[in-house]
Design a protein around this motif. Structure first.
Motif: not given
Length: 115
Positions: A1-12
């Motif tokens: 499961m992706a964590n919040p930091a990975e999701c933020r990095a994906a949006l960036t």
């Protein structure tokens, strides 16, 4: 499961990709709209503004979006990471219900150029 930091990095990364786009994709990304992305498995919402070909002013907050953005996405964190990484096709993810997209009809017509 992706964590919040990975999701933020994906949006960036998505924002950077949109900034480098050309042609119809660049035109679609140049609209000025509020944007929210609810990560359902983390119950976390990222909000920002799609403007000038990038996602600007990205913030995160717990839970579902507090305000109704003009463009609303909902998906699992792993799906966000896979979409941006190119291992998940948006159209098939949307058709299967893995990704939900809500927007006004004019915005949807513009956004289809991103596909």
């Amino acid at each position: 499961m992706a964590n919040p930091a990975e999701c933020r990095a994906a949006l960036t990364q998505l924002s950077e990709n949109l900034g480098k786009a050309q042609g119809d994709v660049r035109t679609a990304a140049a609209m000025d709209r509020s944007l929210s992305c609810w990560i359902t498995d983390l119950d976390l919402t990222f909000s920002g503004r799609l403007r000038d070909g990038s996602i600007q002013d990205i913030t995160q907050a717990p839970g579902k979006p507090a305000e109704r953005a003009q463009i609303r996405l909902a998906m699992k964190g792993d799906d966000l990471v896979a979409l941006v990484g190119g291992t998940l096709n948006f159209a098939s993810a949307w058709a299967s219900g893995r990704v939900k997209l809500e927007a006004g009809i004019r915005d949807l017509l513009q956004l289809r150029k991103l596909l």
